[in-house]
Design a protein around this motif. Structure first.
Motif, PDB file in Angstrom:
ATOM      1  N   LEU A 143       0.823  -1.212   0.000  1.00  0.00           N
ATOM      2  CA  LEU A 143       0.000   0.000   0.000  1.00  0.00           C
ATOM      3  C   LEU A 143       0.855   1.259   0.000  1.00  0.00           C
ATOM      4  O   LEU A 143       0.507   2.256  -0.647  1.00  0.00           O
ATOM      5  N   ARG A 144       1.971   1.222   0.705  1.00  0.00           N
ATOM      6  CA  ARG A 144       2.861   2.395   0.733  1.00  0.00           C
ATOM      7  C   ARG A 144       3.607   2.541  -0.588  1.00  0.00           C
ATOM      8  O   ARG A 144       3.666   3.643  -1.161  1.00  0.00           O
ATOM      9  N   HIS A 145       4.183   1.450  -1.071  1.00  0.00           N
ATOM     10  CA  HIS A 145       5.020   1.491  -2.270  1.00  0.00           C
ATOM     11  C   HIS A 145       4.214   1.905  -3.499  1.00  0.00           C
ATOM     12  O   HIS A 145       4.717   2.632  -4.369  1.00  0.00           O
ATOM     13  N   THR A 146       2.963   1.462  -3.588  1.00  0.00           N
ATOM     14  CA  THR A 146       2.139   1.754  -4.759  1.00  0.00           C
ATOM     15  C   THR A 146       1.510   3.135  -4.724  1.00  0.00           C
ATOM     16  O   THR A 146       0.879   3.565  -5.687  1.00  0.00           O
ATOM     17  N   GLY A 147       1.662   3.836  -3.585  1.00  0.00           N
ATOM     18  CA  GLY A 147       1.068   5.159  -3.460  1.00  0.00           C
ATOM     19  C   GLY A 147      -0.366   5.138  -2.971  1.00  0.00           C
ATOM     20  O   GLY A 147      -0.990   6.203  -2.846  1.00  0.00           O
ATOM     21  N   TYR A 148      -0.890   3.944  -2.679  1.00  0.00           N
ATOM     22  CA  TYR A 148      -2.255   3.864  -2.156  1.00  0.00           C
ATOM     23  C   TYR A 148      -2.334   4.562  -0.800  1.00  0.00           C
ATOM     24  O   TYR A 148      -3.254   5.310  -0.515  1.00  0.00           O
ATOM     25  N   GLY A 149      -1.344   4.279   0.043  1.00  0.00           N
ATOM     26  CA  GLY A 149      -1.220   4.968   1.329  1.00  0.00           C
ATOM     27  C   GLY A 149      -1.893   4.253   2.475  1.00  0.00           C
ATOM     28  O   GLY A 149      -2.998   3.735   2.339  1.00  0.00           O
ATOM     29  N   CYS A 150      -1.213   4.217   3.619  1.00  0.00           N
ATOM     30  CA  CYS A 150      -1.803   3.624   4.822  1.00  0.00           C
ATOM     31  C   CYS A 150      -0.986   4.020   6.051  1.00  0.00           C
ATOM     32  O   CYS A 150       0.174   4.406   5.948  1.00  0.00           O
TER      33      CYS A 150
END
Length: 469
Positions: A143-150
């Motif tokens: 989630l962090r690496h893909t830019g989704y964010g968490c």
């Protein structure tokens, strides 16, 4: 108290309004994540723990005040929230002091605060008797690496970020759901992952059936319309509750999500994942252990369900560097392989050994430090069966953690149940001299106690052997 009626407290303030937070047992992996959380919200954070560790040293570098001898004078005067770990002794001087002295002060367990957080965010909560740290770290990383964010609250240190916590403006939280002390029953998942329901923490639950009942109750906490992702073939699968339910497996094609076409390339696993009717292809995982392929299947299932694109998932998986003390390499060359792992349950040890053997066709020596007298007593037979899968086993004495000795319970319970010929019990000093003498080529150290303190000395001994030769 039954599992389904686990009490959930309500905070007196908004979380961002607490200005001075004090932790009793701040050095624990779950506690330290919460300490970092409040620090990220601008609160002043301080705490106590029994011993300094590399983790407490890092917290101090981040501006958190920590002391290592119980001292009520060091509790900040303006403290408006005290958080304590359930592992803290009941006779804790500091805990008794704050309870007796500050009648209006909020004093709560770590699980209460995690419960508060999940009332405010969209939550991915990963539970299970093993695998939950790796899956939560993998999920949070994707989630962090893909830019989704968490926001992440992990039970281990993610190697990519050298932390067990990070914050993000997006109202999404990835939380490792801890079954100890029934803590996970205070969470409110939107997505829940259940990896296993094996007997553990019987000092808390009493029976294996009560452990299973707790996991069933955990799935009942999933919000309406939420998703359950569970390991395919769990014993009481029909009783697990959710409006939506996906089952994942390592390779079983009758599951909803599974891996296929796996190969090993230069020490990495390359594989595809089938997610219902969709294929996520050519994933490359550079950490060892076939169980980690299965763990990644669960993490990718979460990411795919959230709508993250395949190419972004593929790049994130390739960049994942693992979790400290989960199949972590200390040496990896032609002369020696030295692996450290947190495995402290029989199923984890069996999976660890299988994973090592999938990569290295060499004589395997496993050093295991049993964790807790109660766990050793409850699971001695299963530990023996798992360790028999190695070529040679060295047991250390039991690491007691929070427990007092139990008469008749020692590492010999495991040793005597093993059929393996090459087995013995050694003290730590004897272990180091034995490694220096025998120079094992493929060596795994595992356990949840202080066995990790031996890794640097063992690494030094093996490196010296190479230099001498």
């Amino acid at each position: 108290m039954s599992q389904s009626t686990q009490h959930i407290s309500t905070p007196a303030k908004r979380l961002q309004d607490y200005r001075q937070v004090y932790f009793i047992g701040i050095g624990g992996i779950g506690m330290s994540a919460l300490a970092r959380f409040f620090k990220s919200k601008g609160a002043a954070v301080a705490g106590y723990d029994r011993h300094p560790t590399p983790l407490t040293a890092q917290l101090e570098k981040e501006g958190i005040q920590i002391h290592f001898t119980e001292n009520i004078d060091l509790i900040p005067a303006k403290t408006d929230l005290v958080i304590y770990t359930p592992a803290i002794p009941k006779d804790s001087v500091e805990l008794k002091y704050v309870r007796d002295t500050f009648k209006e002060l909020e004093i709560v367990k770590r699980s209460d605060v995690l419960g508060w957080i999940t009332e405010q965010t969209y939550n991915i909560c990963v539970g299970g008797s093993h695998g939950k740290t790796s899956i939560s770290a993998m999920t949070a990383h994707i989630l962090r690496h893909t830019g989704y964010g968490c926001n992440s609250f992990l039970g281990g240190i993610a190697v990519n970020y050298n932390s067990n916590f990070w914050a993000n403006e997006r109202g999404v939280s990835v939380i490792e759901a801890d079954e100890y002390d029934r803590s996970f029953l205070k969470l409110s998942p939107d997505i829940a992952v259940v990896t296993a329901m094996d007997a553990d923490h019987l000092d808390i639950y009493g029976t294996a059936e009560e452990v299973e009942n707790a996991y069933i109750a955990f799935t009942q906490k999933i919000k309406p319309g939420g998703l359950l992702i569970s390991k395919y073939g769990l014993k009481r699968d029909p009783e697990l509750t959710a409006d939506n339910h996906l089952r994942y497996s390592r390779f079983d094609s009758t599951a909803d999500v599974y891996a296929f076409n796996l190969s090993v390339d230069k020490g990495s696993y390359v594989f595809n994942i089938q997610f219902k009717d969709q294929v996520i292809s050519e994933l490359r995982l550079s950490i060892g252990g076939l169980h980690n392929v299965e763990n990644m299947v669960a993490a990718v299932a979460v990411a795919t369900y959230l709508g993250i694109k395949e190419d972004k998932i593929r790049a994130a998986v390739a960049d994942f560097k693992g979790v400290k003390r989960r199949f972590e390499y200390y040496l990896k060359d032609d002369a020696h392989i030295l692996i450290d792992d947190y495995a402290h349950h029989p199923e984890e040890i069996a999976a660890l050994i299988e994973g090592v053997r999938s990569l290295y066709p060499k004589k395997l020596t496993v050093v295991f430090q049993p964790h807790l007298y109660s766990r050793t007593n409850d699971l001695a037979k299963q530990f023996a069966q798992a360790l028999d899968k190695a070529d040679e086993v060295i047991l250390l004495p039991i690491y007691p953690a929070r427990e007092l000795p139990i008469e008749g319970v020692s590492s010999e319970l495991i040793l005597n149940g093993m059929h393996l010929e090459q087995k013995r019990i050694l003290e730590k000093d004897a272990l180091l001299s034995t490694i220096e003498k025998e120079n094992p080529e493929l060596l795994v150290l595992c356990g949840a106690g202080d066995i990790a303190e031996l890794l640097k000395p063992v690494q030094h001994i093996l490196e010296q052997k190479v230099n001498i030769n």
